[in-house]
Write an enzyme that holds these catalytic residues in place. Structure first.
Site, PDB file in Angstrom:
ATOM      1  N   GLY A 168      59.941 -41.075  36.862  1.00 36.65           N
ATOM      2  CA  GLY A 168      58.755 -41.629  37.520  1.00 36.65           C
ATOM      3  C   GLY A 168      58.701 -43.137  37.432  1.00 36.65           C
ATOM      4  O   GLY A 168      57.636 -43.747  37.525  1.00 36.65           O
TER       5      GLY A 168
ATOM      6  N   ASP B 257      55.420 -48.575  44.868  1.00 39.29           N
ATOM      7  CA  ASP B 257      56.657 -48.728  44.090  1.00 39.29           C
ATOM      8  C   ASP B 257      57.491 -49.904  44.584  1.00 39.29           C
ATOM      9  O   ASP B 257      57.984 -50.720  43.805  1.00 39.29           O
ATOM     10  CB  ASP B 257      57.502 -47.448  44.170  1.00 39.29           C
ATOM     11  CG  ASP B 257      56.718 -46.218  43.733  1.00 39.29           C
ATOM     12  OD1 ASP B 257      55.633 -46.385  43.175  1.00 39.29           O
ATOM     13  OD2 ASP B 257      57.216 -45.102  43.963  1.00 39.29           O
TER      14      ASP B 257
HETATM   15  C1  GLA Z   1      54.984 -42.104  43.874  1.00 38.27           C
HETATM   16  C2  GLA Z   1      54.915 -42.794  45.227  1.00 38.27           C
HETATM   17  C3  GLA Z   1      53.892 -43.921  45.226  1.00 38.27           C
HETATM   18  C4  GLA Z   1      52.545 -43.440  44.705  1.00 38.27           C
HETATM   19  C5  GLA Z   1      52.717 -42.662  43.413  1.00 38.27           C
HETATM   20  C6  GLA Z   1      51.439 -42.015  42.957  1.00 38.27           C
HETATM   21  O1  GLA Z   1      55.486 -42.971  42.916  1.00 38.27           O
HETATM   22  O2  GLA Z   1      56.162 -43.316  45.574  1.00 38.27           O
HETATM   23  O3  GLA Z   1      53.776 -44.454  46.519  1.00 38.27           O
HETATM   24  O4  GLA Z   1      51.878 -42.683  45.672  1.00 38.27           O
HETATM   25  O5  GLA Z   1      53.707 -41.636  43.506  1.00 38.27           O
HETATM   26  O6  GLA Z   1      50.504 -42.983  42.649  1.00 38.27           O
END
Ligand code: GLA
Length: 426
Positions: free
Chosen positions: A163, A211
């Site tokens: 993540g 991100d």
């Molecule tokens: C992933 C997605 C982001 C965001 C997060 C949750 O990382 O790529 O754009 O939506 O999940 O906040």
């Protein structure tokens, strides 16, 4: 643990003394099926990638560093035009890239020890690392710009599937390198959107912009408060010498994470669609308050109502959190992180038993752990914990004990520092 001695690899046999120790097995990357191993280099990462490039292509490359990201608060709010508070961190991908005066892209991933060569007429969607690169090239071309072929080597230490947005680092680092080499004059915001284009159209994940934005705009010792509607940000200093930002990796890689992510986005869009029947000016959940949401309660499935309510609360919570951080009230900030976790787990339903256990352990250490929650898209990956430095050992030990006792597997621990976004090294 297996050890690869690169001297034994024919492809890299001119390199001396580079050994990579594979720390993790093969793990999934955040949004995709592309596999990513975590490598620890005896040379530093940048030197290693550069040496591998020179041995393969016998020329000087441009070196680019692209960081992964954390998110302090504001989860799943980016695709609802709300606020998020991410930061770029000291886990990164390093790229070595040079033009090759042909129309081919010859790319080598150090982590997966795989090479791919393709031309611009062969761009296609998929879940492997090269499809992300293809998505970036496609995004650049869709803007009416032309890129020539390049030789490229990249590798890094962003744990895949944790993540921390290794896929955003991949797209943003590659796009940034092409931008420099071919003098495309793309802004950082345009590069972030090109990275998002690759995710949407080549990897099939309808992600928000958080991100890519964080990877490109990160700043040392600061979080970004990003308004995902205006796409403007302000930096909020995050400089608490007595606090460590500790990520704890559940090592859970949920195979349906991308589908579930797209489903959550669809639920929010459905809520907006229904609201627009009586208030056509509403563009996103950013535009409404809880009381207005009550109006549509009878029109929608209870589940959609609950999902939308979480988002509206999370957008407001992120704004409150920003005010607390600016006032140096990290304890108040941390309480909001726990609140976010409750919502993500019970209402938005993107947590999992492993993340829930980690956060519940954190809440029992309330003196030393100021805040904790699952981080990112969900269904596994890491929790983010604000921990007093002098309690790190005691806390990590307790977490390990309870986690292993319950799930019969070891979590990983990463302490992170907030760093500068994508930049050149040479
Ligand atoms: C992933 C997605 C982001 C965001 C997060 C949750 O990382 O790529 O754009 O939506 O999940 O906040």
């Amino acid at each position: 643990m297996s050890i690869i001695d690169f001297r034994a690899c024919s492809m890299l046999n001119s390199i001396v003394r580079i050994r990579a120790i594979i720390l993790g097995g093969v793990v999934n990357c955040d949004h995709s099926n592309f596999y990513f191993r975590v490598l620890k280099f005896e040379m530093n990462l940048d030197q290693s990638v550069s040496s591998i490039f020179k041995s393969k292509f016998a020329k000087e490359p441009l070196l680019v560093s692209a960081p992964g990201r954390i998110n302090l608060i504001g989860e799943h709010t980016d695709y609802n035009e709300g606020f998020v508070m991410p930061a770029a961190v000291d886990k990164q991908l390093t790229f070595a890239v040079a033009s090759n005066q042909t129309n081919r892209f010859n790319c080598f991933s150090v982590n997966s020890n795989t090479s791919v060569s393709f031309s611009t007429s062969e761009l296609q969607a998929g879940g492997e690392w090269h499809h992300y690169l293809m998505g970036v090239i496609d995004g650049i071309q869709k803007k009416g710009l032309q890129v020539g072929g390049v030789d490229c080597v990249f590798g890094g230490d962003i744990p895949g599937g944790a993540g921390m947005s290794s896929s955003a680092a991949l797209c943003c680092g590659f796009g940034f390198a092409l931008n420099q080499i071919f003098k495309l004059n793309l802004t950082r915001l345009e590069l972030a959107k090109i990275g998002q284009h690759a995710e949407h159209n080549f990897a099939g994940v309808m992600c928000g912009i958080m991100d890519q934005y964080a990877s490109l705009f990160g700043k040392q010792d600061a979080a970004l408060l990003l308004d995902c509607r205006s796409l403007e940000h302000e930096y909020i200093p995050f400089d608490f010498p007595e606090i460590e930002i500790l990520l704890i990796d559940t090592k859970v890689k949920h195979s349906l994470a991308s589908t579930a992510y797209n489903d959550r986005r669809a639920a929010c869009e459905e809520g907006v669609r229904l609201l627009q029947r009586s208030r056509p000016e509403i563009k996103s959940l950013r535009d409404i308050g809880l009381s207005e949401l009550e109006f549509i309660r009878h029109l929608v499935h209870e589940d959609i109502f609950i999902k939308c309510r979480f988002i509206i609360n999370e957008i407001a919570r992120t704004q409150r959190a920003a005010a607390l951080l600016k006032a140096n009230d990290l304890r108040g900030f941390g309480k909001l992180m726990f609140e976010t976790h409750r919502g993500l787990s019970q209402e938005y339903e993107v947590s999992c038993a492993e993340s829930d256990l980690l956060v519940s352990i954190a809440s029992q250490f309330s003196e030393d752990v100021l805040g904790a929650r699952m981080m990112g898209g969900g269904f596994g990956g890491c929790t983010i914990n604000l921990v007093k430095k002098d309690a790190i050992e005691k806390y990590s030990q307790k977490v390990r004990e309870k986690y292993v006792g319950t799930f019969k597997k070891e979590p990983d621990f990463y302490s992170t520092k907030l760093m500068q976004g994508v930049h050149t090294l040479s």
